[in-house]
Design an enzyme around this catalytic site. Sequence first.
Site, mmCIF file in Angstrom:
data_model
loop_
_atom_site.group_PDB
_atom_site.id
_atom_site.type_symbol
_atom_site.label_atom_id
_atom_site.label_comp_id
_atom_site.label_asym_id
_atom_site.label_seq_id
_atom_site.Cartn_x
_atom_site.Cartn_y
_atom_site.Cartn_z
ATOM 1 N N PRO A 12 -31.163 -0.435 6.753
ATOM 2 C CA PRO A 12 -30.376 -1.149 5.747
ATOM 3 C C PRO A 12 -30.879 -2.532 5.375
ATOM 4 O O PRO A 12 -30.380 -3.132 4.432
ATOM 5 C CB PRO A 12 -29.021 -1.285 6.443
ATOM 6 C CG PRO A 12 -29.379 -1.395 7.897
ATOM 7 C CD PRO A 12 -30.577 -0.521 8.099
ATOM 8 N N ASP A 35 -39.085 2.076 -2.328
ATOM 9 C CA ASP A 35 -37.974 1.734 -3.222
ATOM 10 C C ASP A 35 -37.689 0.236 -3.216
ATOM 11 O O ASP A 35 -38.227 -0.512 -2.412
ATOM 12 C CB ASP A 35 -36.708 2.481 -2.785
ATOM 13 C CG ASP A 35 -36.730 3.927 -3.250
ATOM 14 O OD1 ASP A 35 -37.592 4.275 -4.073
ATOM 15 O OD2 ASP A 35 -35.877 4.693 -2.770
ATOM 16 N N LYS A 57 -35.944 0.808 -8.085
ATOM 17 C CA LYS A 57 -34.894 0.912 -9.094
ATOM 18 C C LYS A 57 -33.997 -0.287 -8.876
ATOM 19 O O LYS A 57 -33.553 -0.553 -7.776
ATOM 20 C CB LYS A 57 -34.107 2.191 -8.819
ATOM 21 C CG LYS A 57 -33.306 2.652 -9.966
ATOM 22 C CD LYS A 57 -32.606 3.959 -9.731
ATOM 23 C CE LYS A 57 -32.381 4.482 -8.357
ATOM 24 N NZ LYS A 57 -31.436 5.568 -8.262
ATOM 25 N N GLY A 88 -34.470 3.204 1.382
ATOM 26 C CA GLY A 88 -33.513 2.342 2.067
ATOM 27 C C GLY A 88 -32.489 3.162 2.837
ATOM 28 O O GLY A 88 -32.136 4.273 2.438
ATOM 29 N N GLY A 89 -32.013 2.620 3.950
ATOM 30 C CA GLY A 89 -30.968 3.296 4.730
ATOM 31 C C GLY A 89 -31.462 4.628 5.260
ATOM 32 O O GLY A 89 -32.533 4.719 5.854
ATOM 33 N N ASP A 90 -30.670 5.664 5.022
ATOM 34 C CA ASP A 90 -31.047 7.022 5.414
ATOM 35 C C ASP A 90 -31.427 7.806 4.155
ATOM 36 O O ASP A 90 -30.720 7.714 3.146
ATOM 37 C CB ASP A 90 -29.864 7.706 6.113
ATOM 38 C CG ASP A 90 -30.230 9.119 6.519
ATOM 39 O OD1 ASP A 90 -30.765 9.289 7.627
ATOM 40 O OD2 ASP A 90 -30.015 10.060 5.716
ATOM 41 N N MET A 170 -22.292 1.692 -3.634
ATOM 42 C CA MET A 170 -22.454 1.474 -5.083
ATOM 43 C C MET A 170 -21.113 1.270 -5.789
ATOM 44 O O MET A 170 -20.913 1.750 -6.905
ATOM 45 C CB MET A 170 -23.220 2.654 -5.711
ATOM 46 C CG MET A 170 -24.633 2.780 -5.178
ATOM 47 S SD MET A 170 -25.454 4.300 -5.652
ATOM 48 C CE MET A 170 -24.931 5.430 -4.385
ATOM 49 N N GLY A 199 -25.777 -6.457 3.755
ATOM 50 C CA GLY A 199 -25.434 -6.320 5.169
ATOM 51 C C GLY A 199 -26.670 -6.262 6.052
ATOM 52 O O GLY A 199 -27.697 -5.710 5.672
#
Length: 254
Positions: A12, A35, A57, A88-90, A170, A199
């Site tokens: 994250p 990304d 994006k 990003g993230g998972d 989002m 975060g």
Amino acid sequence: MKGKVYIVGAGPGDISLLTIKGLKCLQKAEVVVYDFHLNAQVLNYISHDAEFIYAGKRGGQHTMTQDEINKTLVEKAKEGKIICRLKGGDPFVFGRGGEEAETLARENIEFEIVPGVSSAIAAPAYAGIPLTHRDHAQSCIFVTGHLKDGSMDLDWDVLARPRQTIVVYMGLYGLATLCTELVAHGLPDTTPAAIVQQGTTQNQRVVTGTLATLPGITQEEHLHAPTLIIIGGVVTLRKKLAWFNPMKSASSKS
Ligand SMILES: C[S@@+](CC[C@H](N)C(=O)[O-])C[C@H]1O[C@@H](n2cnc3c(N)ncnc32)[C@H](O)[C@@H]1O
């Protein structure tokens, strides 16, 4: 000879939340397709000789369309390259990793999915908000608050249940709609709610309120994406459990 694609979750934001498997994939990548919502430090682990392709994006502006990304992964794999598709993230949680994997499967290209720590797990943890807690929530639901034609296509009756935590990806631009609909479908407007911006990073900001007050506070505080919204009784635990104090905490409010 066909190459291989690793679809890797970078976590994250806090670089130290990258997994060891993710790190190993970065180190062997010959091509990296990455990304926007990534800690740029992650790229330091990739060989300087690798080809870096930015697919980012931002605010709905696409550098590459999803079709172009899929095509690039296929082309590079057919050149025999080891590709790291860094997300990003998972990658399988609101990340379109599934669509990319489907393309690779269709083209008979070998791939692996390397899970990452999703922002919905990490941002609440860094905000001191457990997603479940025996006194507050026995279930937790992850949804996207992305607006389509100005409205949110969500199952409000399923969301507006007691003793459940709702985590919204989002959701910043639709926050007022989200809060209004949840109250209209039965949640008290005093239900605690929080928003976490960036975060796990040194820029993390956390704002808390209720379904009635959070949209107004968020505007006053000029929060911006990426943000995660957390709704439910667990938010009250932040008062006791806020442990992460990023350098810019002077601008935090709760
Ligand atoms: C396209 S989704 C990708 C989610 C990602 N696959 C994950 O598992 O976290 C992007 C959204 O994730 C959330 N997000 C990602 N990183 C975040 C962070 N560090 N803090 C808060 N929200 C974040 C925001 O809601 C952002 O708009």
